[in-house]
Scaffold this active site. Structure first.
Site, PDB file in Angstrom:
ATOM      1  N   GLY A  14       0.814  -1.212   0.000  1.00 21.51           N
ATOM      2  CA  GLY A  14       0.000   0.000   0.000  1.00 21.51           C
ATOM      3  C   GLY A  14       0.847   1.262   0.000  1.00 21.51           C
ATOM      4  N   GLY A  16      -0.465   4.440   0.227  1.00 19.08           N
ATOM      5  CA  GLY A  16      -1.211   5.578   0.748  1.00 19.08           C
ATOM      6  C   GLY A  16      -0.423   6.276   1.839  1.00 19.08           C
ATOM      7  CG  PHE A  17      -1.949   9.787   3.867  1.00 20.30           C
ATOM      8  CD1 PHE A  17      -1.106  10.821   3.521  1.00 20.30           C
ATOM      9  CD2 PHE A  17      -3.296   9.895   3.555  1.00 20.30           C
ATOM     10  CE1 PHE A  17      -1.587  11.948   2.876  1.00 20.30           C
ATOM     11  CE2 PHE A  17      -3.789  11.018   2.917  1.00 20.30           C
ATOM     12  CZ  PHE A  17      -2.934  12.050   2.564  1.00 20.30           C
ATOM     13  CD  GLU A 178     -14.701  17.395   2.808  1.00 24.01           C
ATOM     14  OE1 GLU A 178     -13.897  17.809   3.660  1.00 24.01           O
ATOM     15  OE2 GLU A 178     -14.531  16.322   2.200  1.00 24.01           O
ATOM     16  CG  ASP A 316      -8.050   4.499   6.535  1.00 24.97           C
ATOM     17  OD1 ASP A 316      -7.465   5.206   7.372  1.00 24.97           O
ATOM     18  OD2 ASP A 316      -8.588   4.969   5.512  1.00 24.97           O
TER      19      ASP A 316
END
Length: 446
Positions: A14, A16-17, A178, A316
């Protein structure tokens, strides 16, 4: 410490962050890192909705992983989809995009696969209600939003026109709030005076949420302010509702009293719920780890799996103390895991302290000059909230070019309402069978 002929092998699944911050924490460690991701870019997910709304371009929220990690000579990027893990042989099985499989050996494994959109057992909804998790999702949502106004302009039936000008969003978390605010801004400012047949201001935005408030995780004061702001913008809030059916022409929802209502809307967007991807279940199965209902993997306080200190789960997909699925949780847990591996390689024998999340707050942008920010005891909304939101997102955007480009784009939108990233494509269609070859359907002469 065990002596390796080759550097200790660390595999990160992964980009991601969480995965990116783990790799960065290992930059100066004597290890060989392989970062496996099914996409070749790192995505700044909190701004996906701004790409969908036409404020930011793809290049401003997504950077090539190789470019981000170019100064990390011990990191190798591998474009592949992780499919399974052999914990006995310490191998990660991956599938290449064009076919073929590989087995990537590891001494330490960091699982940072994130979460994907969940339709709560109704995966068939995805065809007509795209989620918001990937760059492809954002571009598809952009296409659907701007296409709706174009289709309304050419519609001759008033009912069809109303359906094209009705937007339904499922989920009242940050992404849903949003997006709802952005669609109202597009209708009221961006598209002002651009159409001749329709009035974009007539667009309806319906936001459906199963609980009794939007932005429930922000607490009562901010949730209330967000709801008031949305209503002021013209968003219709439908709280305490659950979607029971959904198709290309609208959705059916059930309220708390059991009454069902059908809403006609040609554009439905899904921003409710997440679940772990299949690789999370494969890892949990192989390691004998437990998963919660959403598929998050239960971890020890040091983010390792019970009985497998060489495997760490971060971000997550990590199940620990009900921590929220926020970018900041992913960054901190990824960095923690990377440091833990580095300390182990360096021969430190002191047991690492349990992972402790430092809550830096949450933020949601609603419209120009309006945002809500929660940071400990500090609650901001309106213009102060918007300024705080701006600072937070500039600080965490990856790369100077991304920051500069985003600031310029935000300046244009804030000053004029114009959006420069509105381009979208429609699928090519074969010519109608009764049309002569080479002829066009409509010919205009001015």
């Amino acid at each position: 410490m065990e002596d390796h002929i080759t550097p200790r092998r660390v595999v990160i699944i992964g980009g991601g962050f969480a995965g990116l911050f783990a790799a960065r924490a290992l930059r100066r460690a004597p290890v060989a890192v392989t970062l496996v991701d099914r996409r070749a870019h790192h995505l700044f997910q909190p701004l996906l909705y701004q790409c969908a709304a036409g404020i930011l371009s793809e290049g401003q929220i997504a950077q090539p992983l190789r470019a981000v990690l170019r100064r990390h000579p011990n990191v190798r990027c591998l474009l592949a989809d992780a499919t399974g893990v052999d914990v006995e042989e310490r191998l990660v099985h991956v599938r290449r995009p064009e076919g073929g499989s590989l087995a990537v050996p590891y001494d330490d494994l960091i699982v940072a696969v994130g979460m994907r959109q969940s339709y709560f057992g109704h995966d068939e909804f995805a065809v007509n209600a795209p989620g918001m998790k990937t760059l492809g999702d954002a571009l598809e949502i952009r296409r659907r939003i701007y296409r709706a106004f174009e289709m309304a302009e050419s519609a001759t039936d008033p009912e069809e026109r109303r359906q094209w000008l009705t937007f339904a969003l499922v989920g009242g978390g940050p992404t849903g709030v949003e997006l709802a605010g952005q669609i109202r801004e597009i209708a009221g400012h961006t598209l002002d005076r651009e159409f001749r047949t329709i009035d974009p201001l007539q667009a309806r935005v319906l936001l459906f949420e199963g609980s009794d408030k939007v932005l429930g995780t922000f607490g009562e004061p901010l949730a209330g302010r967000a709801a008031r702001t949305l209503r002021h913008l013209g968003v219709d809030l439908h709280l305490g509702t659950m979607v029971t059916d959904l198709d290309a022409n609208g959705l059916t929802v059930k309220d708390r009293d059991g009454a069902t209502t059908r809403y006609a809307a040609r554009t439905v967007l899904w921003t409710a719920g997440v679940e772990a991807p299949p690789i999370a279940a494969a890892v949990a199965r192989a390691a004998g780890a437990a998963q919660d209902r959403a598929g998050r993997i239960a971890v020890e306080p040091d983010l390792t799996l019970a009985g497998h200190p060489e495997i760490r789960v971060v971000g997550d997909v990590m199940g620990l103390r009900h921590l929220p699925g926020l970018a900041e949780v992913a960054m901190q847990s990824g960095a923690y895991a990377g440091r833990a591996v580095r300390h182990s390689v360096e021969g430190r024998t002191k047991k690492p302290k349990p992972f402790k999340y430092l809550d830096l707050g949450s933020a949601a942008y609603i419209s120009r000059g309006r945002a809500v920010v929660k940071a400990g005891p500090v609650h901001l909304s309106g213009v102060p909230g918007w300024l705080a939101w701006l600072f937070i997102h500039i600080a965490f955007l990856t790369g100077f070019r991304s920051r500069l480009g985003a600031v310029l784009s935000w300046s244009v939108v804030f000053a004029s309402g114009a959006r420069r990233e509105r381009a979208f494509t429609l699928p090519d269609r074969d010519p109608a069978p009764d049309r002569p070859h080479g002829a066009t359907a409509v010919s205009h002469r001015h």
